[in-house]
Design an enzyme around this catalytic site. Structure first.
Site, short mmCIF file in Angstrom:
data_model
loop_
_atom_site.label_atom_id
_atom_site.label_comp_id
_atom_site.label_asym_id
_atom_site.label_seq_id
_atom_site.Cartn_x
_atom_site.Cartn_y
_atom_site.Cartn_z
N SER A 139 -15.93 -27.36 30.44
CA SER A 139 -15.00 -28.39 29.98
C SER A 139 -15.05 -28.47 28.46
O SER A 139 -16.09 -28.18 27.85
CB SER A 139 -15.41 -29.74 30.58
N TYR A 153 -21.17 -36.50 32.16
CA TYR A 153 -20.25 -35.45 32.60
C TYR A 153 -20.25 -34.28 31.60
O TYR A 153 -20.42 -33.12 31.98
CB TYR A 153 -18.84 -36.02 32.74
#
Length: 247
Positions: A139, A153
């Site tokens: 990501s 995250y």
């Protein structure tokens, strides 16, 4: 003979989106996720539309024994697995120190320890075959430490990127390729209720661009390349206060 791609987390979002894109290109697909009903619907759609072979199996990636079992079953049924896309994960996370440790722990375990299990199972198959392409979905939030709900995250996705690089280093002189993909903000079912995010793209656009990048078997790819490639380089050196604005 058509090549086979295994995609985890394929029942929705970019997992299902990538499955559609690859099926259109004529790949056979091994799709797995927790929701079999959704996978069966996807299987029917892809087989009737594109005439490819699709096998769907239930997989909870936090059940590590099941990860190895399902990957081996796919290998036995297809004969070879040409590419594995480690995509399954959760987008959850909470601010640190607000009593939400369990949510953050689950996020990190699902996104990282489960990715490790998937990578182990995939590379085991690739070593046996002596070829393959491992794709790890990280990501853009992995580039720097991120605030608010992205802290745990982003850290889990940074761990995924480092894991991929380590595997690449290990296999550098073999016919096994390893790609790390850094998607920007893609609007999917997981984040459909969230506020509009910087430079976000819809699920169909995101899935198309991801597949386009993966097909090139890159070492790393930022998706969409514009603006995330230059932004990714800038994020590494910009002051944290400025990077915070992307969160």
């Amino acid at each position: 003979m058509a090549k086979t791609i295994l995609i985890t987390g394929a029942s929705s979002g970019i997992g299902a989106g990538m499955a559609r894109e690859f099926a259109q290109k004529g790949y056979n697909l091994a799709v797995c996720a927790r929701r079999l009903e959704r996978l069966e619907t996807l299987k029917k759609e892809l087989e009737s539309k594109y005439g490819v072979k699709v096998i769907a199996k239930v997989l909870d990636v936090t059940n590590y024994d099941q990860v190895f079992q399902v990957f081996r079953e796919f290998k036995a049924e297809f004969g070879t697995i040409d590419r594995v896309i480690v995509n399954a994960g959760v987008g959850d996370g909470r601010r640190i120190g607000n009593g939400k440790f369990e949510i953050n722990r689950t996020t990190v375990e699902t996104n990282f320890i489960s990715a490790l299990a998937q990578a182990e199972a995939a590379v085991e198959i690739f070593r046996e075959q002596k070829f393959g392409h491992l794709v790890m979905i990280s990501s853009m939030s992995a580039i720097r430490g991120m605030p608010k709900h992205l802290t745990a995250y982003g850290a889990s996705k940074a761990a995924v990127a480092h894991l991929a690089e380590g595997i690449r280093a290990e296999l550098i002189d073999t016919k096994i390729k390893v790609s790390t993909i850094f998607p920007g903000y893609i609007r999917t079912e997981i984040n459909e209720g969230a506020k509009k995010l910087p430079f976000e793209v819809d699920e169909k656009t995101g899935s198309h661009l991801l597949v386009k990048a993966i097909e090139k078997e890159p070492v790393k790819a930022y998706v969409p390349q514009w603006p995330w490639l230059p932004l990714g380089l800038a994020m590494k050196v910009l002051p944290l206060r400025i990077v915070n604005k992307l969160g």
